[in-house]
Design a protein around this motif. Structure first.
Motif, PDB file in Angstrom:
ATOM      1  N   PRO A  75       0.898  -1.251  -0.060  1.00  0.00           N
ATOM      2  CA  PRO A  75       0.001   0.210  -0.038  1.00  0.00           C
ATOM      3  C   PRO A  75       0.827   1.436   0.039  1.00  0.00           C
ATOM      4  O   PRO A  75       0.496   2.199  -0.607  1.00  0.00           O
ATOM      5  CB  PRO A  75      -0.915  -0.100   1.462  1.00  0.00           C
ATOM      6  CG  PRO A  75      -0.338  -1.175   2.071  1.00  0.00           C
ATOM      7  CD  PRO A  75       0.413  -1.961   1.176  1.00  0.00           C
ATOM      8  N   ASP A  76       2.018   1.191   0.617  1.00  0.00           N
ATOM      9  CA  ASP A  76       2.843   2.432   0.512  1.00  0.00           C
ATOM     10  C   ASP A  76       3.365   2.716  -0.698  1.00  0.00           C
ATOM     11  O   ASP A  76       3.374   3.973  -1.371  1.00  0.00           O
ATOM     12  CB  ASP A  76       3.946   2.252   1.470  1.00  0.00           C
ATOM     13  CG  ASP A  76       3.490   2.623   3.107  1.00  0.00           C
ATOM     14  OD1 ASP A  76       2.413   3.073   3.297  1.00  0.00           O
ATOM     15  OD2 ASP A  76       4.053   1.973   3.843  1.00  0.00           O
ATOM     16  N   ALA A  79       0.587   4.141  -3.077  1.00  0.00           N
ATOM     17  CA  ALA A  79       0.258   5.423  -2.593  1.00  0.00           C
ATOM     18  C   ALA A  79       1.255   6.448  -3.183  1.00  0.00           C
ATOM     19  O   ALA A  79       0.694   7.407  -4.037  1.00  0.00           O
ATOM     20  CB  ALA A  79       0.225   5.784  -1.096  1.00  0.00           C
ATOM     21  N   ASP A  82       0.559   6.437  -7.169  1.00  0.00           N
ATOM     22  CA  ASP A  82      -0.597   7.126  -7.360  1.00  0.00           C
ATOM     23  C   ASP A  82      -0.005   8.705  -7.350  1.00  0.00           C
ATOM     24  O   ASP A  82      -0.667   9.391  -8.590  1.00  0.00           O
ATOM     25  CB  ASP A  82      -1.653   7.352  -6.553  1.00  0.00           C
ATOM     26  CG  ASP A  82      -2.475   5.988  -6.510  1.00  0.00           C
ATOM     27  OD1 ASP A  82      -2.766   5.107  -7.186  1.00  0.00           O
ATOM     28  OD2 ASP A  82      -3.324   5.720  -5.354  1.00  0.00           O
ATOM     29  N   ARG A  83       0.436   9.160  -6.562  1.00  0.00           N
ATOM     30  CA  ARG A  83       1.312  10.445  -6.868  1.00  0.00           C
ATOM     31  C   ARG A  83       2.059  10.735  -8.147  1.00  0.00           C
ATOM     32  O   ARG A  83       1.985  11.694  -8.901  1.00  0.00           O
ATOM     33  CB  ARG A  83       2.210  10.842  -5.775  1.00  0.00           C
ATOM     34  CG  ARG A  83       1.363  11.223  -4.374  1.00  0.00           C
ATOM     35  CD  ARG A  83       2.432  11.336  -3.333  1.00  0.00           C
ATOM     36  NE  ARG A  83       3.023  12.900  -3.465  1.00  0.00           N
ATOM     37  CZ  ARG A  83       4.171  13.187  -2.919  1.00  0.00           C
ATOM     38  NH1 ARG A  83       4.839  12.306  -2.105  1.00  0.00           N
ATOM     39  NH2 ARG A  83       4.793  14.227  -3.193  1.00  0.00           N
TER      40      ARG A  83
END
Length: 102
Positions: A75-76, A79, A82-83
């Motif tokens: 998940p990190d 994230a 996505d950025r």
């Protein structure tokens, strides 16, 4: 080992501080996700002129394919990913991923 290379066509309007923040967040993943040997980030410095507009990038070295696969689902990583996608010109069209077995 796996060398995971990601080449970026970041938006021209992206502030330098935002690009730096993305690269810093990428670097932090080494302490969070097991199996990462190293993470290198920076601009393309090739003099050949064959970058196709990919002016920045990063390379992540993994112990093995299983570590790479765990990183991809983490998940990190997602994230930060996505950025990155939102910072690229054309979204996903503004990045290129190439993995090598080394």
């Amino acid at each position: 080992m796996i060398l995971h290379c990601v080449f970026l066509r970041l938006k021209a309007s992206l502030p330098a501080a935002d690009k730096q923040s993305i690269f810093e967040d990428l670097a932090k993943l080494q302490a969070i996700i097991p199996g990462i040997v190293s993470i290198k980030t920076g601009p393309n410095v090739s003099p050949e002129g064959l970058s196709g507009g990919f002016r920045d990038g990063f390379a992540v070295t993994f112990e093995d394919a299983a570590a790479r696969d765990a990183y991809l689902a983490h998940p990190d990583h997602m994230a930060v990913g996505d950025r990155i996608v939102s910072a690229c010109d054309g979204g996903l069209a503004g990045l290129l991923v190439f993995d090598l077995e080394v």
